[in-house]
Design a protein around this motif. Structure first.
Motif, PDB file in Angstrom:
ATOM      1  N   TRP A  61       2.609  -5.569 -13.331  1.00  0.00           N
ATOM      2  CA  TRP A  61       1.671  -4.447 -13.450  1.00  0.00           C
ATOM      3  C   TRP A  61       2.224  -3.234 -12.691  1.00  0.00           C
ATOM      4  CZ3 TRP A  61      -3.221  -3.401 -15.637  1.00  0.00           C
ATOM      5  CH2 TRP A  61      -3.824  -2.235 -15.182  1.00  0.00           C
ATOM      6  N   LEU A  62       2.618  -3.471 -11.438  1.00  0.00           N
ATOM      7  CA  LEU A  62       3.055  -2.365 -10.581  1.00  0.00           C
ATOM      8  C   LEU A  62       4.371  -1.751 -11.057  1.00  0.00           C
ATOM      9  CD1 LEU A  62       2.221  -3.992  -7.137  1.00  0.00           C
ATOM     10  CD2 LEU A  62       1.134  -1.942  -8.088  1.00  0.00           C
ATOM     11  N   GLY A  63       5.268  -2.598 -11.535  1.00  0.00           N
ATOM     12  CA  GLY A  63       6.583  -2.107 -11.981  1.00  0.00           C
ATOM     13  C   GLY A  63       6.454  -1.049 -13.067  1.00  0.00           C
ATOM     14  N   VAL A  77       9.799   4.188   0.576  1.00  0.00           N
ATOM     15  CA  VAL A  77       8.480   3.893   0.008  1.00  0.00           C
ATOM     16  C   VAL A  77       8.155   2.437   0.317  1.00  0.00           C
ATOM     17  CG1 VAL A  77       7.191   3.620  -2.150  1.00  0.00           C
ATOM     18  CG2 VAL A  77       8.669   5.609  -1.825  1.00  0.00           C
ATOM     19  N   ASN A  78       6.963   2.217   0.819  1.00  0.00           N
ATOM     20  CA  ASN A  78       6.525   0.849   1.111  1.00  0.00           C
ATOM     21  C   ASN A  78       5.508   0.421   0.078  1.00  0.00           C
ATOM     22  OD1 ASN A  78       7.761   0.122   3.779  1.00  0.00           O
ATOM     23  ND2 ASN A  78       6.805   2.080   4.291  1.00  0.00           N
ATOM     24  N   LEU A  79       5.760  -0.706  -0.542  1.00  0.00           N
ATOM     25  CA  LEU A  79       4.794  -1.277  -1.493  1.00  0.00           C
ATOM     26  C   LEU A  79       4.297  -2.593  -0.907  1.00  0.00           C
ATOM     27  CD1 LEU A  79       6.789  -0.835  -4.843  1.00  0.00           C
ATOM     28  CD2 LEU A  79       4.887   0.569  -4.050  1.00  0.00           C
ATOM     29  N   SER A  84       5.275 -11.646  -7.070  1.00  0.00           N
ATOM     30  CA  SER A  84       6.506 -11.764  -7.889  1.00  0.00           C
ATOM     31  C   SER A  84       7.401 -10.539  -7.690  1.00  0.00           C
ATOM     32  CB  SER A  84       6.172 -11.917  -9.376  1.00  0.00           C
ATOM     33  OG  SER A  84       5.505 -13.125  -9.619  1.00  0.00           O
ATOM     34  N   PRO A  85       7.777 -10.247  -6.445  1.00  0.00           N
ATOM     35  CA  PRO A  85       8.478  -8.975  -6.150  1.00  0.00           C
ATOM     36  C   PRO A  85       9.783  -8.789  -6.919  1.00  0.00           C
ATOM     37  CG  PRO A  85       8.649 -10.511  -4.290  1.00  0.00           C
ATOM     38  CD  PRO A  85       7.640 -11.082  -5.228  1.00  0.00           C
ATOM     39  N   ILE A 137      11.644   0.535  -0.493  1.00  0.00           N
ATOM     40  CA  ILE A 137      12.609   1.118  -1.443  1.00  0.00           C
ATOM     41  C   ILE A 137      13.075   2.466  -0.891  1.00  0.00           C
ATOM     42  CG2 ILE A 137      13.024   1.812  -3.843  1.00  0.00           C
ATOM     43  CD1 ILE A 137      10.347   0.333  -4.521  1.00  0.00           C
ATOM     44  N   LYS A 138      14.386   2.680  -0.918  1.00  0.00           N
ATOM     45  CA  LYS A 138      14.932   3.958  -0.416  1.00  0.00           C
ATOM     46  C   LYS A 138      16.146   4.314  -1.261  1.00  0.00           C
ATOM     47  CE  LYS A 138      15.910   6.885   3.210  1.00  0.00           C
ATOM     48  NZ  LYS A 138      16.682   7.862   2.434  1.00  0.00           N
ATOM     49  N   SER A 139      16.254   5.583  -1.619  1.00  0.00           N
ATOM     50  CA  SER A 139      17.429   5.971  -2.410  1.00  0.00           C
ATOM     51  C   SER A 139      18.653   6.128  -1.516  1.00  0.00           C
ATOM     52  CB  SER A 139      17.153   7.273  -3.152  1.00  0.00           C
ATOM     53  OG  SER A 139      17.080   8.340  -2.256  1.00  0.00           O
TER      54      SER A 139
END
Lengths: 192, 565
Positions: A61-63, A77-79, A84-85, A137-139
């Motif tokens: 759903w989140l993806g 960004v913190n999720l 099911s990461p 997540i970080k670029s």
């Protein structure tokens, strides 16, 4: 059993639909399954687990939601609490599109780098965790993998295959006389 | 928004609203860009060679054969398994489980051990398991009308009856040719780096071309086994008049709807070809001559086109009359005016049926190999590029796109039963695609997403009640049921011919229109519908065989030669 990626994508799409998802969501599940399998990262077990517990905390759903919205990940960004990461990865990759950046992604037990076309795993023991996991997540600058392995087949786990087929089966209409007569060629002489 | 407007204000190409209707798609004809023609052109220009590497078939017609096509870099082999099928088991439907012959196109040349592996699985078709070395999976049934007659005639030392051959046109009909990862064969991506496989359906066309060669060898072989002293081979001219039949059912219709980007690229290439020819200011003598010489040949081809289906009979009647009108018009047409092809097309749009208009388009592309043939390189698609939804798009923009592309669907009263009388679904019975009556059968819960018009109308209603300045991403959080149609809609905004402009679940909808559109791009001709959802065609009829490609090839092989008439 060895499946082509297209065949496996189609099976997962049907399984997702059979589990109750909308068609558009099911298409995304198929793409995610194919995406992970391209790197040899899933044999059906991750997908089956995710389909079974599909809700708004689930990566399936989140993806897509994150992929729709887009983000540049200039800042970390913190999720939190993602179920099911591992299934976030194909959607993050889809989101990158042709962008010339890579993403560093981690949760407890997993660390990996993803570009629009490549994936490199730095730490993998937590990859198959069901979660919920806190994803960061970080670029970073564009990452180029050396000798990145790509798979053109997926050896689907036998138990996962049975479950995927059970879900997929729910999308098939029962056979009836009316149905049989609705098929192409029905009622015609095709032996001439 | 500018990009969207450009698509619909660009008058250079025919508009999607004109071109993508079901009735026009159901009138498409083969062209220079058709996939069969692209394949043979490559064989000739790259000087491919062919070899019958193995042939072991007994008097009952049981055994195996291998035919290799050897290109500059890669070799592909058709592995064929012939069977002695009891007549009661012969069926062209998807639900059949045995066939007269089964095939795979193998990547390379199979060893004896590989042939034995394939012998165990290929005859099972979908029920077997294949590896990545197998590039296609196919099967065929004999034509009962022709098979025994030809074997028996050749065995007695005679040529088969010409009228009967002309009436049927093939000795075997393929009933499915699967590629691109279906049922475990190699994915398209595995082969897309190879020039000969990059174009659409080249693997499948190669399979069918080699099947035709095998079938002709098989019939001559069986005649020889039956009567070694008297048997003769088919006369080369008669041999060429055999194609390979094909029975096509509903599976092709979902393909067209499920591959919008690919379909756009096929049609865009054809439209670009047409635009280039329409833009020719002065036609040369040679170009005019090529065109005029083809007219009587196409008239003959249409005379030879057999069908008993009332819809096709009507269309054929109109086409025959169109061709008479065309011939008369050409007798006084001045080709030395500016833009002669454009003038001809302008006339055709006023005077000819859709069949006639599309036939003329096929014809005027013929003199222009240099303008047209290179476009075959633009007909594949990386479909992964159209998958991501642009969530930043505003609802206002999405409404505008939806109105532009699905305006025809927004005008339909979807509360009427006729508008959604049908439902596309997959049966548990061998996963056969079917089209049922929604209000008579219990099938709605199994509906496939193959009705973009209705789905767009449903989405449109929800878009209208959303904040026009909000984003698509936020709309989809509330309405995940629209993810499929949002994706299609955004894609169709970038690819003008991606979407069919017609209701695919209407009570009067004719699935054969969709089948024909796809088959015309294959290069098929002589479409013979057997019902509204079942069509027979002939493939490679008139084409040179492998051993003739370097000595007796003409690029206009789909049109019968006048001396053959």
């Amino acid at each position: 059993m060895s499946y082509s990626l297209g065949e496996y994508e189609d099976l997962c799409k049907k399984a997702a639909r059979g589990s109750g998802m909308h068609w558009g969501q099911a298409e995304e599940v198929g793409k995610a399954a194919r995406g992970l399998s391209t790197y040899g990262l899933d044999d059906g077990r991750l997908i089956v687990t995710a389909i079974k517990c599909f809700n708004e905390e689930n990566a399936l759903w989140l993806g897509p939601a994150l992929c729709d919205a887009g983000a540049d990940f200039k800042y970390t960004v913190n999720l939190p609490g993602v179920v099911s990461p591992a299934l976030m990865l194909p959607f993050l990759q889809m989101m990158l599109g042709d962008k010339d950046i890579s993403l560093k992604i981690d949760w407890i037990g997993f660390e990996g780098i993803l570009s629009s076309s490549e994936f490199f795993c730095l730490r993998s023991e937590g990859f198959t965790e069901v979660g919920p996991a806190n994803i960061r997540i970080k670029s970073i600058e564009k990452f180029v993998a050396v000798n990145a392995n790509r798979c053109s087949r997926v050896n689907v786990d036998e138990k996962a295959l049975i479950q995927l087929n059970e879900f997929a089966y729910k999308t098939y209409a029962p056979s009836t006389h009316e149905s049989r007569m609705a098929g192409a060629g029905a009622g015609l002489n095709d032996n001439d | 928004m500018a990009a969207i407007n450009k698509v619909y204000s660009d008058s250079s190409y025919r508009s999607a609203d004109t071109l993508m209707t079901l009735s026009r798609m159901g009138s498409f004809h083969q062209t220079r860009l058709s996939f069969m023609r692209t394949l043979l052109r490559r064989f000739v220009t790259e000087n491919w060679s062919f070899k019958r590497a193995h042939f072991d078939i007994n008097m009952q017609g049981i055994g195996a054969a291998v035919y290799s096509a050897i290109g500059p870099i890669n070799t592909y082999s058709l592995v064929a398994f012939a069977n002695d099928l009891p007549p009661e088991k012969r069926s062209d439907r998807v639900i059949a489980t045995e066939w007269d012959a089964t095939f795979t196109l193998y990547d390379g040349v199979p060893s004896n051990a590989e042939i034995e592996r394939l012998r165990k699985t290929i005859p099972l078709q979908e029920a077997g398991r294949v590896s990545e070395r197998e590039l296609s999976l196919s099967r065929a049934n004999r034509s009962i009308r022709l098979w025994d007659h030809v074997v028996s005639a050749l065995a007695k030392g005679h040529q088969p009856d010409e009228d009967l051959v002309a009436a049927v046109g093939y000795l075997m009909r393929t009933t499915a040719v699967y590629g691109s990862g279906k049922f475990g064969v190699a994915d398209r991506e595995v082969l897309s780096g190879r020039p000969e496989c990059r174009g659409p359906f080249q693997v499948e066309m190669m399979t069918v071309y080699l099947i035709r060669t095998f079938v002709m060898d098989l019939v001559e072989h069986l005649a020889k086994l039956h009567s070694p002293r008297t048997a003769v081979r088919l006369h080369p001219k008669s041999r060429r008049s055999f194609g390979i039949g094909n029975s096509t059912g509903l599976g092709m219709a979902p393909f067209l709807v499920n591959h919008p980007m690919l379909i756009n690229n096929w049609i865009m290439a054809k439209e670009e070809a047409l635009l280039r020819v329409r833009s020719v200011e002065k036609a040369s003598k040679k170009e005019i001559c090529v065109f005029l010489n083809l007219v009587p040949r196409v008239i003959q081809s249409v005379k030879d086109w057999r069908s008993e289906h009332p819809i096709q009979l009507n269309k054929l009647g109109a086409l025959k009359s169109d061709l008479v009108d065309l011939k008369d018009y050409l007798a006084k047409f001045d080709f030395h005016i500016q833009f002669p092809w454009q003038r001809l097309l302008d006339w055709s749009e006023k005077k000819l049926s859709l069949e006639g208009q599309e036939q003329l388009i096929s014809l005027i592309l013929e003199p222009y190999s240099e303008l047209v043939d290179g476009l075959a390189e633009c007909m594949d698609a990386d479909e992964s590029k159209g998958f991501r939804i642009d969530g930043q798009m505003t609802i206002e923009t999405l409404i505008k796109i939806c109105s532009d592309i699905y305006g025809w669907a927004l005008d339909i009263d979807w509360s009427k039963e006729d508008a959604n009388a049908r439902a596309w679904y997959v049966s548990e019975e061998k996963l056969e695609p079917r089209l049922g009556e929604r209000f008579c059968e219990n099938i709605a819960d199994y509906e496939q997403p193959l009705q973009p018009g209705r789905d767009a109308a449903r989405m449109f209603a929800d878009l209208r009640s959303s904040n026009s300045h909000s984003t698509t991403a936020s709309f989809l959080l509330k309405h995940p049921e629209h993810r499929h149609i949002v994706r299609r809609c955004q894609l169709a905004a970038k690819y003008p011919y991606a979407e069919v402009r017609g209701n695919t679940i209407d009570a009067q909808m004719m699935p054969i229109d969709l089948l024909r559109a796809k088959l015309s791009f294959f290069g098929a001709g002589h479409f013979d519908p057997r019902s509204d959802r079942w069509i027979r065609i002939n493939m490679f009829r008139g084409a040179p065989f492998p051993h003739e490609l370097q000595t007796d090839y003409r690029d206009d092989w789909p049109f019968p030669l006048l001396e053959e008439i």
